[in-house]
Design an enzyme around this catalytic site. Structure first.
Site, PDB file in Angstrom:
ATOM      1  N   CYS A 139       0.819  -1.220   0.000  1.00 17.85           N
ATOM      2  CA  CYS A 139       0.000   0.000   0.000  1.00 17.85           C
ATOM      3  C   CYS A 139       0.856   1.275   0.000  1.00 17.85           C
ATOM      4  O   CYS A 139       1.994   1.268   0.441  1.00 17.85           O
ATOM      5  CB  CYS A 139      -0.931   0.092   1.211  1.00 17.85           C
ATOM      6  SG  CYS A 139      -1.943  -1.357   1.438  1.00 17.85           S
ATOM      7  N   ARG A 158       3.063   0.514  -5.381  1.00 19.03           N
ATOM      8  CA  ARG A 158       3.029  -0.178  -4.087  1.00 19.03           C
ATOM      9  C   ARG A 158       1.772  -1.026  -3.910  1.00 19.03           C
ATOM     10  O   ARG A 158       1.662  -1.786  -2.955  1.00 19.03           O
ATOM     11  CB  ARG A 158       3.094   0.847  -2.942  1.00 19.03           C
ATOM     12  CG  ARG A 158       4.314   1.738  -2.988  1.00 19.03           C
ATOM     13  CD  ARG A 158       4.281   2.721  -1.835  1.00 19.03           C
ATOM     14  NE  ARG A 158       4.336   2.027  -0.578  1.00 19.03           N
ATOM     15  CZ  ARG A 158       5.445   1.631   0.030  1.00 19.03           C
ATOM     16  NH1 ARG A 158       6.605   1.881  -0.542  1.00 19.03           N
ATOM     17  NH2 ARG A 158       5.401   0.995   1.159  1.00 19.03           N
ATOM     18  N   TRP A 173      -2.973  -2.571  -1.582  1.00 12.55           N
ATOM     19  CA  TRP A 173      -2.620  -3.931  -1.993  1.00 12.55           C
ATOM     20  C   TRP A 173      -3.184  -4.810  -0.891  1.00 12.55           C
ATOM     21  O   TRP A 173      -2.670  -4.824   0.230  1.00 12.55           O
ATOM     22  CB  TRP A 173      -1.104  -4.080  -2.098  1.00 12.55           C
ATOM     23  CG  TRP A 173      -0.654  -5.387  -2.644  1.00 12.55           C
ATOM     24  CD1 TRP A 173      -0.548  -5.723  -3.969  1.00 12.55           C
ATOM     25  CD2 TRP A 173      -0.211  -6.536  -1.902  1.00 12.55           C
ATOM     26  NE1 TRP A 173      -0.088  -7.014  -4.083  1.00 12.55           N
ATOM     27  CE2 TRP A 173       0.121  -7.543  -2.836  1.00 12.55           C
ATOM     28  CE3 TRP A 173      -0.086  -6.824  -0.545  1.00 12.55           C
ATOM     29  CZ2 TRP A 173       0.587  -8.792  -2.463  1.00 12.55           C
ATOM     30  CZ3 TRP A 173       0.371  -8.079  -0.170  1.00 12.55           C
ATOM     31  CH2 TRP A 173       0.707  -9.042  -1.126  1.00 12.55           C
ATOM     32  N   ASN A 233      -0.730   1.743   6.046  1.00 17.45           N
ATOM     33  CA  ASN A 233       0.044   0.743   5.304  1.00 17.45           C
ATOM     34  C   ASN A 233       0.693  -0.168   6.334  1.00 17.45           C
ATOM     35  O   ASN A 233       1.409   0.309   7.210  1.00 17.45           O
ATOM     36  CB  ASN A 233       1.118   1.448   4.448  1.00 17.45           C
ATOM     37  CG  ASN A 233       2.159   0.490   3.914  1.00 17.45           C
ATOM     38  OD1 ASN A 233       1.860  -0.672   3.659  1.00 17.45           O
ATOM     39  ND2 ASN A 233       3.375   0.971   3.751  1.00 17.45           N
ATOM     40  N   GLY A 234       0.430  -1.472   6.231  1.00 19.23           N
ATOM     41  CA  GLY A 234       1.024  -2.409   7.191  1.00 19.23           C
ATOM     42  C   GLY A 234       0.005  -3.458   7.594  1.00 19.23           C
ATOM     43  O   GLY A 234      -1.037  -3.612   6.947  1.00 19.23           O
ATOM     44  N   GLU A 248      16.845 -14.960 -13.477  1.00 17.32           N
ATOM     45  CA  GLU A 248      16.266 -13.622 -13.640  1.00 17.32           C
ATOM     46  C   GLU A 248      15.419 -13.542 -14.917  1.00 17.32           C
ATOM     47  O   GLU A 248      14.351 -12.932 -14.926  1.00 17.32           O
ATOM     48  CB  GLU A 248      17.403 -12.576 -13.649  1.00 17.32           C
ATOM     49  CG  GLU A 248      17.003 -11.146 -13.932  1.00 17.32           C
ATOM     50  CD  GLU A 248      16.030 -10.543 -12.916  1.00 17.32           C
ATOM     51  OE1 GLU A 248      15.735 -11.182 -11.895  1.00 17.32           O
ATOM     52  OE2 GLU A 248      15.525  -9.434 -13.188  1.00 17.32           O
ATOM     53  N   LYS A 258      11.524 -12.517 -14.775  1.00 12.77           N
ATOM     54  CA  LYS A 258      11.016 -11.347 -15.502  1.00 12.77           C
ATOM     55  C   LYS A 258       9.831 -11.740 -16.378  1.00 12.77           C
ATOM     56  O   LYS A 258       8.805 -11.079 -16.398  1.00 12.77           O
ATOM     57  CB  LYS A 258      12.158 -10.813 -16.356  1.00 12.77           C
ATOM     58  CG  LYS A 258      12.418  -9.388 -16.487  1.00 12.77           C
ATOM     59  CD  LYS A 258      12.829  -8.507 -15.367  1.00 12.77           C
ATOM     60  CE  LYS A 258      12.225  -8.700 -14.028  1.00 12.77           C
ATOM     61  NZ  LYS A 258      13.068  -8.249 -12.941  1.00 12.77           N
ATOM     62  N   GLU A 318       6.658 -12.645 -14.220  1.00 18.17           N
ATOM     63  CA  GLU A 318       5.940 -11.609 -13.492  1.00 18.17           C
ATOM     64  C   GLU A 318       5.177 -10.647 -14.390  1.00 18.17           C
ATOM     65  O   GLU A 318       4.130 -10.148 -13.988  1.00 18.17           O
ATOM     66  CB  GLU A 318       6.821 -10.865 -12.477  1.00 18.17           C
ATOM     67  CG  GLU A 318       7.973 -10.101 -12.998  1.00 18.17           C
ATOM     68  CD  GLU A 318       8.758  -9.396 -11.887  1.00 18.17           C
ATOM     69  OE1 GLU A 318       8.217  -9.129 -10.811  1.00 18.17           O
ATOM     70  OE2 GLU A 318       9.935  -9.095 -12.121  1.00 18.17           O
ATOM     71  N   HIS A 370      18.730 -34.019 -15.379  1.00 15.34           N
ATOM     72  CA  HIS A 370      18.246 -34.587 -14.113  1.00 15.34           C
ATOM     73  C   HIS A 370      16.743 -34.356 -13.926  1.00 15.34           C
ATOM     74  O   HIS A 370      16.231 -34.527 -12.830  1.00 15.34           O
ATOM     75  CB  HIS A 370      19.018 -33.984 -12.934  1.00 15.34           C
ATOM     76  CG  HIS A 370      20.492 -34.275 -13.000  1.00 15.34           C
ATOM     77  ND1 HIS A 370      21.003 -35.534 -12.785  1.00 15.34           N
ATOM     78  CD2 HIS A 370      21.540 -33.471 -13.299  1.00 15.34           C
ATOM     79  CE1 HIS A 370      22.327 -35.489 -12.943  1.00 15.34           C
ATOM     80  NE2 HIS A 370      22.673 -34.246 -13.253  1.00 15.34           N
ATOM     81  N   LYS A 411       5.440  -3.272  -5.952  1.00 12.63           N
ATOM     82  CA  LYS A 411       6.880  -3.077  -6.086  1.00 12.63           C
ATOM     83  C   LYS A 411       7.621  -3.256  -4.766  1.00 12.63           C
ATOM     84  O   LYS A 411       8.669  -3.880  -4.708  1.00 12.63           O
ATOM     85  CB  LYS A 411       7.166  -1.694  -6.648  1.00 12.63           C
ATOM     86  CG  LYS A 411       8.647  -1.436  -6.834  1.00 12.63           C
ATOM     87  CD  LYS A 411       8.948  -0.863  -8.171  1.00 12.63           C
ATOM     88  CE  LYS A 411      10.423  -0.872  -8.480  1.00 12.63           C
ATOM     89  NZ  LYS A 411      10.838  -2.102  -9.144  1.00 12.63           N
TER      90      LYS A 411
HETATM   91  C1  AGP Z   1      11.555  -7.802  -9.441  1.00 18.62           C
HETATM   92  O1  AGP Z   1      11.195  -7.660 -10.762  1.00 18.62           O
HETATM   93  C2  AGP Z   1      10.494  -7.993  -8.489  1.00 18.62           C
HETATM   94  N1  AGP Z   1       9.365  -7.216  -8.665  1.00 18.62           N
HETATM   95  C3  AGP Z   1      10.869  -8.375  -7.081  1.00 18.62           C
HETATM   96  O2  AGP Z   1      11.363  -9.656  -7.174  1.00 18.62           O
HETATM   97  C4  AGP Z   1      11.875  -7.487  -6.286  1.00 18.62           C
HETATM   98  O3  AGP Z   1      13.139  -7.559  -6.869  1.00 18.62           O
HETATM   99  C5  AGP Z   1      11.929  -7.978  -4.829  1.00 18.62           C
HETATM  100  O4  AGP Z   1      10.652  -7.832  -4.255  1.00 18.62           O
HETATM  101  C6  AGP Z   1      12.951  -7.264  -3.992  1.00 18.62           C
HETATM  102  O5  AGP Z   1      12.695  -5.900  -3.889  1.00 18.62           O
HETATM  103  P1  AGP Z   1      13.771  -4.908  -3.295  1.00 18.62           P
HETATM  104  O6  AGP Z   1      14.941  -4.907  -4.228  1.00 18.62           O
HETATM  105  O7  AGP Z   1      13.073  -3.584  -3.252  1.00 18.62           O
HETATM  106  O8  AGP Z   1      14.154  -5.423  -1.957  1.00 18.62           O
END
Ligand code: AGP
Length: 623
Positions: free
Chosen positions: A2, A28, A77, A103-104, A497, A501, A504, A520, A618
């Site tokens: 949030c 957020r 969120w 937020n929390g 990675e 990517k 997500e 394996h 994010k």
């Molecule tokens: C990356 O594309 C993601 N959205 C996510 O994995 C992110 O890297 C992760 O939540 C860590 O965030 P931070 O770097 O702000 O700690």
């Protein structure tokens, strides 16, 4: 997660200020949102919607607010309660005179709710108990609401807020207004980020500076268990005992243009193209062309301390974890023993970590709850913490013993790209610095490393030339729903990675594997036409991955290779994305770029909401 924003002042368009702030905080969370505006006469206007800030903006576009004195707003969120209008913030007390955004997570909300039996709860959220508890405390202090004198109500509001905070368990960044004391916002923080912006005759609050950067870059970063009293002319801080506190104001050097799209269709594409800048800015002034290093002045870590730590323990989440994973390979190649853990898995083994290990925590936002918890458990074990983050003043930067910042500007897209390569840049600087001081890298080798490092930004630009070709490849796979990414050695984290990517932002099934593991198990999923992305840059990697490529093709899979110009003679993929030749250390910075583009164009082709993918946020500030 949030995002919250607040404004105390008399701007007629205060609601626009708040909506703009929310828009910048949408990364957020974005399942619902709401706003509360207060007039100097104590009128309250409240609006909420299920959906994005745009919908809220439309809903209130015809409203005429007058004599504005303050406002608070929220983008959500969902954690407790489904995303709908009733659960959207702001929430109010029984008669709608106290309004809150939060937020929390309030861990003891059920106990509190049970104690407030005579209150009328209207949502399924944990947040709502806070505002009812404030109402309850005000009633107790004001003996049933007898006093209406403003000078009496100020301290009552404050004391009721304080009593409430001391009863809450969990995490919170809160902003509250009460229409009996117009123009005052009370805010508090425990574990969730909150910053206060100081303006001229107006003041702001936000979950991060992007929420008000347009109006001021003079910022107070709130610490845990701090309260802020905010009106248009004053910002006063207190602890949770009600004792006044002095805080230093900081000037932020980000400008608002950095947080806008600048002609690109999405923030993600803009940020992919900003990687040359992000990398360059992160190494700038830290590695001199002659190969001398001035890092010590910046980080206050003495030569003795560097010599004394026994090893490195990396902790991070998501993309930052993949950067840390490259770091592990890099440091070990430079003779420094390194280990890595997902931050969420680390606390349970923190106790057995060598106390002389330096813990390197990587986080773009600097607010990730899992990383923060991992840091706290490492500190408890007696380890020193070194943070790499993009966010000045973030909680992680403040709770760490040492910090260096990545300088890639604000990253807005949920999918992290430029922060990743900037994190690698920071790791190269550190690896060079530490291994030189520890005597693992002699001066000539250190100079060669530094010289090559300084060339990387140009090569990032050159690598981005593959964009059109990547688009063509994406078109060939428009009907495929499963993807495999394989690599070895220092490129293995890049396979992880690449898969993350793609997952997500396109919502497709993708897996990253160490190429050696193919036989394996994963080879079983290869079927006719299945795309397999193979990354290899060194001769050893090429020699070994050659077999994986042939085995894939023999089973009908289609191979997209990411390799440098010289590798053509060793492998026979179906598609071949060339990257410039660099030494092994630096390959991950370049091999990741086609994968970011691949994910972007695949998601674009499928009409996904690229900057705000479903179910994600994010900054992950809950565990
Ligand atoms: C990356 O594309 C993601 N959205 C996510 O994995 C992110 O890297 C992760 O939540 C860590 O965030 P931070 O770097 O702000 O700690």
């Amino acid at each position: 997660m949030c995002g919250i924003v607040g404004y105390a002042g008399e701007k007629n368009n205060a609601w626009e200020v708040l909506l703009k702030g929310l828009k910048r905080l949408e990364y957020r969370g974005y399942d619902s949102c709401g706003i509360a505006i207060e007039s100097s006469k104590g009128e309250l206007f409240l609006d909420r919607v299920k959906g994005r800030v745009e919908a809220l903006s439309e809903k209130i576009s015809n409203k005429k607010y007058k004599n504005i004195s303050a406002g608070i707003a929220h983008t959500r969120w969902a954690t407790h309660g489904v995303p709908n209008e009733e659960n959207a913030h702001p929430h109010t007390d029984c008669d709608g005179s106290i309004v809150i955004v939060h937020n929390g997570i309030i861990e003891n909300y059920i106990e509190i709710k049970n104690e407030l039996k005579d209150h009328n709860f209207k949502s399924d959220t944990d947040t709502e108990v806070i505002v009812h508890l404030i109402e309850d405390n005000i009633k107790k202090l004001n003996k049933g609401g007898k006093s209406n004198r403003l000078e009496m109500l100020h301290p009552i509001f404050f004391q009721a807020f304080l009593n409430t905070l001391n009863k809450l368990k969990g995490s919170f960044a809160i902003a509250v207004i009460w229409n009996k004391v117009p123009g005052v916002i009370l805010a508090a923080r425990r574990f969730s980020p909150l910053v206060i912006g100081k303006g001229e005759g107006e003041n702001f609050l936000s979950s991060d500076v992007a929420g008000f950067l347009e109006y001021t870059n003079n910022v107070y970063f709130m610490d845990d268990d701090e309260i802020a009293f905010i009106d248009k002319n004053n910002i006063v801080f207190f602890d949770f005992n009600g004792k006044k506190k002095n805080k230093d104001i900081k000037k932020i050097d980000w400008d608002i243009k950095m947080a806008e799209k600048g002609g690109y269709k999405h923030f993600m594409l803009k940020e992919i193209h900003e990687q040359e800048m992000g990398f360059e800015n992160t190494i700038a002034r830290r590695v001199l062309p002659v190969g001398e290093y001035i890092l010590n002045k910046e980080i206050n870590l003495t030569i003795e301390e560097i010599k004394n730590f026994s090893s490195i323990q990396f902790i991070a989440c998501g993309t930052a974890y993949h950067a840390a994973y490259v770091g592990k390979y890099l440091f070990e190649k430079l003779g420094i023993k390194s280990d890595i853990d997902l931050a969420s898995e680390f606390p349970q083994r923190a106790k057995i970590i060598d106390k002389k290990a330096l813990v390197i925590a990587i986080s773009q936002s600097g607010e990730t709850a899992d990383t923060l918890e991992a840091i706290r458990s490492a500190k408890k074990n007696g380890n020193k913490i070194f943070a790499i983050t993009n966010t000045v003043g973030s909680t992680i930067s403040r709770e760490s013993d040492y910090v260096i910042y990545t300088h890639c500007g604000p990253e807005i897209a949920v999918a992290s790209t430029k922060a990743f390569t900037a994190q690698l840049a920071a790791l190269y600087v550190l690896a060079l610095h530490f291994s030189y001081i520890k005597g693992n890298l002699l001066i000539t080798k250190a100079r060669e490393f530094a010289e090559e490092l300084l060339e990387i930004p140009k090569l990032i630009k050159k690598t981005l030339e593959c964009e059109e070709y990547v688009k063509e490849i994406v078109d060939k796979f428009e009907d495929r729903n499963d993807y495999l990414f394989i690599a070895r050695g220092i490129n293995y984290p890049i396979a992880l990675e690449g898969a993350l990517k793609l997952k997500e932002i396109s919502y497709l099934h993708a897996e990253g594997y160490a190429a050696g593991e193919m036989k394996h198990g994963p080879i079983a999923i290869i079927s006719d036409g299945m795309p397999v992305v193979a990354i290899a840059t060194t001769q050893t990697e090429l020699d070994l991955i050659k077999g994986n490529i042939e085995e894939t093709k023999a089973r009908g899979g289609k191979v997209i290779a990411i390799a440098d110009e010289d590798s053509k003679k060793f492998i026979r993929p179906d598609f071949y994305i060339k990257i410039p030749k660099v030494s092994e250390y630096f390959a991950p910075v370049l091999t990741v770029i086609p994968l970011q583009l691949f994910a972007y164009y695949t998601a674009l082709k499928r009409g996904r909401d690229i900057d705000k993918p479903r179910n994600l946020a994010k900054s992950v500030t809950v565990r």
